[in-house]
Design a protein around this motif. Structure first.
Motif, PDB file in Angstrom:
ATOM      1  N   HIS A   1       0.835  -1.201   0.000  1.00  0.00           N
ATOM      2  CA  HIS A   1       0.000   0.000   0.000  1.00  0.00           C
ATOM      3  C   HIS A   1       0.876   1.260   0.000  1.00  0.00           C
ATOM      4  O   HIS A   1       0.653   2.191  -0.772  1.00  0.00           O
ATOM      5  CB  HIS A   1      -0.899  -0.043   1.248  1.00  0.00           C
ATOM      6  CG  HIS A   1      -2.080   0.857   1.187  1.00  0.00           C
ATOM      7  ND1 HIS A   1      -3.019   0.924   2.182  1.00  0.00           N
ATOM      8  CD2 HIS A   1      -2.493   1.772   0.253  1.00  0.00           C
ATOM      9  CE1 HIS A   1      -3.940   1.819   1.864  1.00  0.00           C
ATOM     10  NE2 HIS A   1      -3.649   2.351   0.712  1.00  0.00           N
TER      11      HIS A   1
ATOM     12  N   HIS B   1      -3.145   9.562   1.515  1.00  0.00           N
ATOM     13  CA  HIS B   1      -2.312   8.533   2.146  1.00  0.00           C
ATOM     14  C   HIS B   1      -1.332   9.137   3.143  1.00  0.00           C
ATOM     15  O   HIS B   1      -1.121   8.570   4.220  1.00  0.00           O
ATOM     16  CB  HIS B   1      -1.610   7.692   1.076  1.00  0.00           C
ATOM     17  CG  HIS B   1      -2.552   6.791   0.336  1.00  0.00           C
ATOM     18  ND1 HIS B   1      -3.257   7.204  -0.763  1.00  0.00           N
ATOM     19  CD2 HIS B   1      -2.934   5.517   0.580  1.00  0.00           C
ATOM     20  CE1 HIS B   1      -4.033   6.206  -1.175  1.00  0.00           C
ATOM     21  NE2 HIS B   1      -3.859   5.169  -0.387  1.00  0.00           N
TER      22      HIS B   1
ATOM     23  N   TRP C   1     -13.006   6.985   0.392  1.00  0.00           N
ATOM     24  CA  TRP C   1     -12.545   7.285   1.751  1.00  0.00           C
ATOM     25  C   TRP C   1     -13.715   7.701   2.629  1.00  0.00           C
ATOM     26  O   TRP C   1     -14.691   8.274   2.139  1.00  0.00           O
ATOM     27  CB  TRP C   1     -11.536   8.440   1.717  1.00  0.00           C
ATOM     28  CG  TRP C   1     -10.224   8.067   1.095  1.00  0.00           C
ATOM     29  CD1 TRP C   1      -9.970   7.879  -0.240  1.00  0.00           C
ATOM     30  CD2 TRP C   1      -8.990   7.802   1.771  1.00  0.00           C
ATOM     31  NE1 TRP C   1      -8.657   7.529  -0.422  1.00  0.00           N
ATOM     32  CE2 TRP C   1      -8.027   7.479   0.784  1.00  0.00           C
ATOM     33  CE3 TRP C   1      -8.602   7.818   3.118  1.00  0.00           C
ATOM     34  CZ2 TRP C   1      -6.699   7.163   1.115  1.00  0.00           C
ATOM     35  CZ3 TRP C   1      -7.291   7.518   3.433  1.00  0.00           C
ATOM     36  CH2 TRP C   1      -6.351   7.191   2.434  1.00  0.00           C
TER      37      TRP C   1
ATOM     38  N   ASP D   1      -9.128   4.790   4.483  1.00  0.00           N
ATOM     39  CA  ASP D   1      -9.063   4.320   3.098  1.00  0.00           C
ATOM     40  C   ASP D   1      -9.942   3.072   2.972  1.00  0.00           C
ATOM     41  O   ASP D   1      -9.690   2.076   3.648  1.00  0.00           O
ATOM     42  CB  ASP D   1      -7.590   3.978   2.790  1.00  0.00           C
ATOM     43  CG  ASP D   1      -7.336   3.657   1.330  1.00  0.00           C
ATOM     44  OD1 ASP D   1      -8.293   3.380   0.588  1.00  0.00           O
ATOM     45  OD2 ASP D   1      -6.142   3.672   0.942  1.00  0.00           O
TER      46      ASP D   1
ATOM     47  N   HIS E   1      -7.653  -2.232  -2.125  1.00  0.00           N
ATOM     48  CA  HIS E   1      -6.215  -2.466  -1.944  1.00  0.00           C
ATOM     49  C   HIS E   1      -5.772  -2.253  -0.491  1.00  0.00           C
ATOM     50  O   HIS E   1      -4.719  -2.719  -0.085  1.00  0.00           O
ATOM     51  CB  HIS E   1      -5.370  -1.619  -2.924  1.00  0.00           C
ATOM     52  CG  HIS E   1      -5.369  -0.139  -2.672  1.00  0.00           C
ATOM     53  ND1 HIS E   1      -5.546   0.797  -3.670  1.00  0.00           N
ATOM     54  CD2 HIS E   1      -5.193   0.589  -1.545  1.00  0.00           C
ATOM     55  CE1 HIS E   1      -5.482   2.015  -3.147  1.00  0.00           C
ATOM     56  NE2 HIS E   1      -5.264   1.912  -1.874  1.00  0.00           N
TER      57      HIS E   1
HETATM   58 MN   MN3 Z   1      -4.977   3.429  -0.601  1.00  0.00          MN
END
Ligand code: MN3
Length: 210
Positions: free
Chosen positions: A28, A83, A132, A172, A176
């Motif tokens: 990630h 992120h 998100w 998140d 993934h």
């Molecule tokens: Mn992500």
């Protein structure tokens, strides 16, 4: 020298286990976040845009970004900002309850900390596809609210997202972020998340809002 850099993680890949596994963290952080940074730099360079050093300032002012790269900046600048923020709100010894001013604001707005968590989890479950979930503050009133955004949109993207404001916590919910460990069980991942939230940092974010 590239304009934007992948920020250093303040913990090891395995620090958040068993809630977030080392393999997911490594992929990630390096692969997903790394790619957003790389593509953001490429777009900025391509257009010769004199972008601000602070990525949050960049995404808060998408109108200033040349039209030819605005979509790439929205996606990859959003990815970089989201992120960078997300990693900072996580900690090995997270999961302690919010305290002080923030705890009072949560109780006042949502009734209790448990009810806040339920509402946040519901927003995570209902976010269709990738995106998100956020706990945000309205700038003038300092009122708390929960919202979710698609893709890599961020509440700082004023005039772009419907629910603009200042995020103080984000999660998140792209596959993934959890698929390796939780497969399609997004609600289990959301429950696990509460064990690694650094409420001290969230409280600091809240304090900075005025
Ligand atoms: Mn992500």
């Amino acid at each position: 020298m590239m304009k934007y850099q992948l920020p250093k993680l303040n913990y090891d890949y395995n620090a958040l286990e068993p809630y977030i596994d080392a393999k997911t963290m490594e992929e990630h952080y390096n692969k997903h976040h790394g790619t957003y940074v790389k593509k953001l730099n490429e777009a900025i360079e391509k257009a010769g845009y004199n972008a601000p050093a602070d990525v949050n300032e960049l995404i808060a002012n998408l109108k200033k970004v040349p039209q030819s790269i605005r979509k790439e900046v929205r996606n990859n600048g959003g990815g970089h900002a989201n992120h960078s923020f997300f990693w900072k709100m996580l900690a090995k010894n997270g999961g302690k309850l919010p305290k002080g001013e923030l705890a009072m604001a949560i109780n006042e707005k949502f009734g209790s900390f448990e009810k806040f968590k339920e509402k946040f989890a519901k927003a995570a479950k209902e976010r269709f596809g990738s995106g998100w979930v956020w706990l945000c503050v309205k700038p003038k009133t300092k009122a708390l609210y929960i919202c979710s955004t698609p893709n890599q949109d961020n509440p700082l993207m004023q005039g772009v997202v419907r629910t603009s404001g200042i995020p103080i916590l984000g999660l998140d919910v792209w596959e993934h972020a959890y698929y390796l460990h939780y497969q399609s069980r997004r609600p289990d991942y959301v429950q696990a998340f509460w064990n690694v939230v650094d409420w001290g940092k969230v409280a600091t974010n809240y304090k900075k809002c005025g």
